[in-house]
Write a protein that holds these residues in place. Structure first.
Motif, PDB file in Angstrom:
ATOM      1  N   LEU A 146       0.917  -1.195   0.058  1.00 11.36           N
ATOM      2  CA  LEU A 146       0.129   0.001  -0.076  1.00 11.36           C
ATOM      3  C   LEU A 146       0.802   1.424   0.011  1.00 11.36           C
ATOM      4  O   LEU A 146       1.885   1.439   0.673  1.00 11.36           O
ATOM      5  N   LEU A 147       0.584   2.479  -0.456  1.00  6.33           N
ATOM      6  CA  LEU A 147       1.233   3.699  -0.517  1.00  6.33           C
ATOM      7  C   LEU A 147       0.411   4.490   0.428  1.00  6.33           C
ATOM      8  O   LEU A 147      -0.972   4.702   0.248  1.00  6.33           O
ATOM      9  N   ALA A 148       0.680   4.905   1.525  1.00  3.90           N
ATOM     10  CA  ALA A 148       0.367   5.613   2.586  1.00  3.90           C
ATOM     11  C   ALA A 148       0.859   7.276   2.291  1.00  3.90           C
ATOM     12  O   ALA A 148       1.754   7.409   2.390  1.00  3.90           O
ATOM     13  N   GLY A 149      -0.248   8.001   2.374  1.00  4.55           N
ATOM     14  CA  GLY A 149       0.014   9.555   2.537  1.00  4.55           C
ATOM     15  C   GLY A 149      -0.906  10.150   3.498  1.00  4.55           C
ATOM     16  O   GLY A 149      -1.669   9.502   3.868  1.00  4.55           O
ATOM     17  N   PRO A 150      -0.229  11.526   3.842  1.00  9.83           N
ATOM     18  CA  PRO A 150      -1.359  12.137   4.848  1.00  9.83           C
ATOM     19  C   PRO A 150      -2.703  12.345   4.245  1.00  9.83           C
ATOM     20  O   PRO A 150      -2.911  12.534   3.286  1.00  9.83           O
ATOM     21  N   ARG A 151      -3.658  12.174   5.150  1.00 10.35           N
ATOM     22  CA  ARG A 151      -4.904  12.492   4.558  1.00 10.35           C
ATOM     23  C   ARG A 151      -5.436  13.874   4.646  1.00 10.35           C
ATOM     24  O   ARG A 151      -6.342  14.302   3.767  1.00 10.35           O
TER      25      ARG A 151
END
Length: 116
Positions: free
Chosen positions: A59-64
């Motif tokens: 998964l690629l996680a980025g700030p919401r």
């Protein structure tokens, strides 16, 4: 060798994610936290999941929220809000939202004085 940062990801959206994937709690690791300029971290899952007939292992996680950085996760008590993407046809597609936190492995439960 770079130390892996162990992570826990709780997927909260879409609302039926747990029903379709079998779990809402995912665990994995990243090394992307080493570079402070990384705005997104690729999370390699310990165990992948099936979503819409596709096996997902990263998964690629980025700030919401705009203006935030994933390193704020280290200051969060219960987790840090993230947008999550999966890889499809050579590109990342954002499809999930959730919370990310550092995973600490315990060898035994701490003695907090509540034992019988």
């Amino acid at each position: 060798m770079t130390q892996h940062l162990k992570l826990r990801v709780h997927v909260s959206e879409p609302w039926d994610f747990e029903r379709s994937a079998g779990t809402a709690e995912l665990t994995g690791w990243t090394i992307d936290h080493i570079d402070p300029d990384n705005e997104e971290w690729e999370v390699h899952l310990d165990e992948g999941f099936d979503f819409h007939e596709r096996r997902i292992g990263r998964l690629l996680a980025g700030p919401r929220y705009v203006g935030e950085h994933l390193t704020r996760m280290f200051d969060a008590v219960a987790g840090f809000p993230v947008r999550l993407a999966y890889r499809d046809d050579g590109a990342w597609h954002y499809a999930f939202a959730g919370m990310i936190s550092q995973r600490h492995e315990r060898t035994e439960e701490p003695d907090n004085g509540t034992g019988i």
